[in-house]
Design a protein around this motif. Structure first.
Motif, PDB file in Angstrom:
ATOM      1  N   GLU A 154       0.858  -1.188   0.000  1.00 33.80           N
ATOM      2  CA  GLU A 154       0.000   0.000   0.000  1.00 33.80           C
ATOM      3  C   GLU A 154       0.891   1.233   0.000  1.00 33.80           C
ATOM      4  OE1 GLU A 154      -2.955  -0.296   3.063  1.00 33.80           O
ATOM      5  OE2 GLU A 154      -3.607  -2.258   2.331  1.00 33.80           O
ATOM      6  N   SER A 155       1.816   1.301   0.928  1.00 31.23           N
ATOM      7  CA  SER A 155       2.852   2.334   0.932  1.00 31.23           C
ATOM      8  C   SER A 155       3.884   1.953   1.979  1.00 31.23           C
ATOM      9  CB  SER A 155       2.292   3.727   1.208  1.00 31.23           C
ATOM     10  OG  SER A 155       1.919   3.862   2.550  1.00 31.23           O
ATOM     11  N   SER A 156       5.082   2.481   1.797  1.00 31.85           N
ATOM     12  CA  SER A 156       6.154   2.246   2.748  1.00 31.85           C
ATOM     13  C   SER A 156       7.111   3.421   2.683  1.00 31.85           C
ATOM     14  CB  SER A 156       6.889   0.953   2.416  1.00 31.85           C
ATOM     15  OG  SER A 156       7.915   0.716   3.356  1.00 31.85           O
ATOM     16  N   ILE A 157       7.726   3.711   3.799  1.00 33.66           N
ATOM     17  CA  ILE A 157       8.724   4.772   3.841  1.00 33.66           C
ATOM     18  C   ILE A 157      10.096   4.118   3.849  1.00 33.66           C
ATOM     19  CG2 ILE A 157       9.666   6.679   5.196  1.00 33.66           C
ATOM     20  CD1 ILE A 157       6.762   7.097   6.253  1.00 33.66           C
ATOM     21  N   ILE A 158      10.934   4.572   2.918  1.00 34.39           N
ATOM     22  CA  ILE A 158      12.299   4.068   2.853  1.00 34.39           C
ATOM     23  C   ILE A 158      13.260   5.247   2.953  1.00 34.39           C
ATOM     24  CG2 ILE A 158      11.735   1.980   1.542  1.00 34.39           C
ATOM     25  CD1 ILE A 158      12.706   3.415  -0.992  1.00 34.39           C
ATOM     26  N   SER A 159      14.399   5.001   3.568  1.00 36.96           N
ATOM     27  CA  SER A 159      15.463   6.008   3.659  1.00 36.96           C
ATOM     28  C   SER A 159      16.615   5.558   2.779  1.00 36.96           C
ATOM     29  CB  SER A 159      15.957   6.157   5.097  1.00 36.96           C
ATOM     30  OG  SER A 159      14.972   6.765   5.884  1.00 36.96           O
ATOM     31  N   LEU A 160      17.035   6.431   1.904  1.00 36.52           N
ATOM     32  CA  LEU A 160      18.118   6.128   0.980  1.00 36.52           C
ATOM     33  C   LEU A 160      19.190   7.199   1.075  1.00 36.52           C
ATOM     34  CD1 LEU A 160      16.056   5.362  -2.255  1.00 36.52           C
ATOM     35  CD2 LEU A 160      16.952   3.722  -0.626  1.00 36.52           C
ATOM     36  N   GLU A 161      20.373   6.823   0.635  1.00 42.61           N
ATOM     37  CA  GLU A 161      21.430   7.812   0.482  1.00 42.61           C
ATOM     38  C   GLU A 161      20.962   8.799  -0.583  1.00 42.61           C
ATOM     39  OE1 GLU A 161      25.307   7.287  -2.002  1.00 42.61           O
ATOM     40  OE2 GLU A 161      25.625   6.405  -0.018  1.00 42.61           O
ATOM     41  N   ASN A 162      21.132  10.067  -0.328  1.00 42.48           N
ATOM     42  CA  ASN A 162      20.747  11.086  -1.293  1.00 42.48           C
ATOM     43  C   ASN A 162      21.765  11.073  -2.435  1.00 42.48           C
ATOM     44  OD1 ASN A 162      20.250  13.438  -2.734  1.00 42.48           O
ATOM     45  ND2 ASN A 162      19.747  14.623  -0.913  1.00 42.48           N
ATOM     46  N   LEU A 208      11.662   8.651   1.430  1.00 43.16           N
ATOM     47  CA  LEU A 208      10.666   8.573   0.366  1.00 43.16           C
ATOM     48  C   LEU A 208       9.514   7.688   0.802  1.00 43.16           C
ATOM     49  CD1 LEU A 208      13.159   7.769  -2.526  1.00 43.16           C
ATOM     50  CD2 LEU A 208      12.111   9.983  -2.108  1.00 43.16           C
ATOM     51  N   GLU A 209       8.321   8.073   0.433  1.00 42.95           N
ATOM     52  CA  GLU A 209       7.162   7.199   0.609  1.00 42.95           C
ATOM     53  C   GLU A 209       6.898   6.581  -0.755  1.00 42.95           C
ATOM     54  OE1 GLU A 209       2.622   7.187   2.282  1.00 42.95           O
ATOM     55  OE2 GLU A 209       3.409   9.057   1.461  1.00 42.95           O
ATOM     56  N   ILE A 210       6.925   5.253  -0.816  1.00 35.93           N
ATOM     57  CA  ILE A 210       6.715   4.570  -2.091  1.00 35.93           C
ATOM     58  C   ILE A 210       5.440   3.745  -2.055  1.00 35.93           C
ATOM     59  CG2 ILE A 210       9.165   4.501  -2.723  1.00 35.93           C
ATOM     60  CD1 ILE A 210       9.089   1.475  -1.924  1.00 35.93           C
TER      61      ILE A 210
END
Length: 195
Positions: A64-72, A82-84
């Motif tokens: 449905e949605s998930s928040i992920i943290s990535l290297e910018n 990001l919410e994907i």
């Protein structure tokens, strides 16, 4: 991840998909969901990380949605949140090439930036494109790692690739002549991402 005991038992008695359930860890009397438990028949073979659980949701069209943290990608010292979600269901191409099932997952994510460093220019389309490309590569890699951690490592199929391939045959007899179960152990996988 929405799962019921009924879903687990249904998968347990389905020869085309291996069962999964939430994996709960106990630490200092605190129970916390920490991924998914993967089963082969009625035996748990592994617990996989939350990252791999997100990949499972993407591959089974349950995200449905998930928040992920990535290297910018614009500033590697910073993180970007990001919410994907998926704007279209993941689809599959499965071909047998030289007796090896080649599975290609076509993934269609969309996302929105929740946070970035204060110098990030949201109106610059080039910046947005760089982040989109970086995120797409991350999602492809995530799904490929999930395949490695489940299907290649333990020969389990919690996604149901067997049913996806079986649907291409007019009869069960024709499908059985492919010897899918023995071929699947050598399967290859690629995630292609279009946002």
């Amino acid at each position: 991840y929405k799962s019921t005991l009924g879903d687990f038992f249904k998968a347990l008695h389905n020869e085309s998909i291996d069962p999964i359930c939430l994996y709960v860890a106990n630490s200092n009397n605190i129970m916390q969901t920490s991924g998914l438990a993967i089963f082969k028949s009625d035996k748990m073979v592994e617990n996989i990380s939350v990252k791999n659980a997100i990949a499972h949701l993407i591959l089974t069209n349950n995200l449905e949605s998930s928040i992920i943290s990535l290297e910018n990608p614009l500033n590697p010292k910073e993180k970007i949140d990001l919410e994907i979600s998926l704007y279209k269901d993941t689809s599959y191409d499965i071909e047998i090439i030289n007796n090896i099932p080649c599975i290609v997952a076509k993934i269609y994510p969309e996302g929105r930036i929740l946070s970035a460093d204060s110098t990030f220019n949201y109106s610059d389309s080039e910046n947005i494109k760089k982040i989109e490309d970086f995120c797409n590569k991350h999602i492809a890699k995530l799904t490929e790692e999930y395949f490695e951690n489940t299907s290649r490592k333990f020969y389990v199929d919690p996604v149901g690739y067997k049913d996806l391939y079986k649907s291409r045959f007019l009869t069960e007899e024709l499908f059985n002549s492919t010897n899918w179960d023995s071929l699947f152990k050598n399967a290859c996988f690629a995630g292609t991402v279009s946002s």
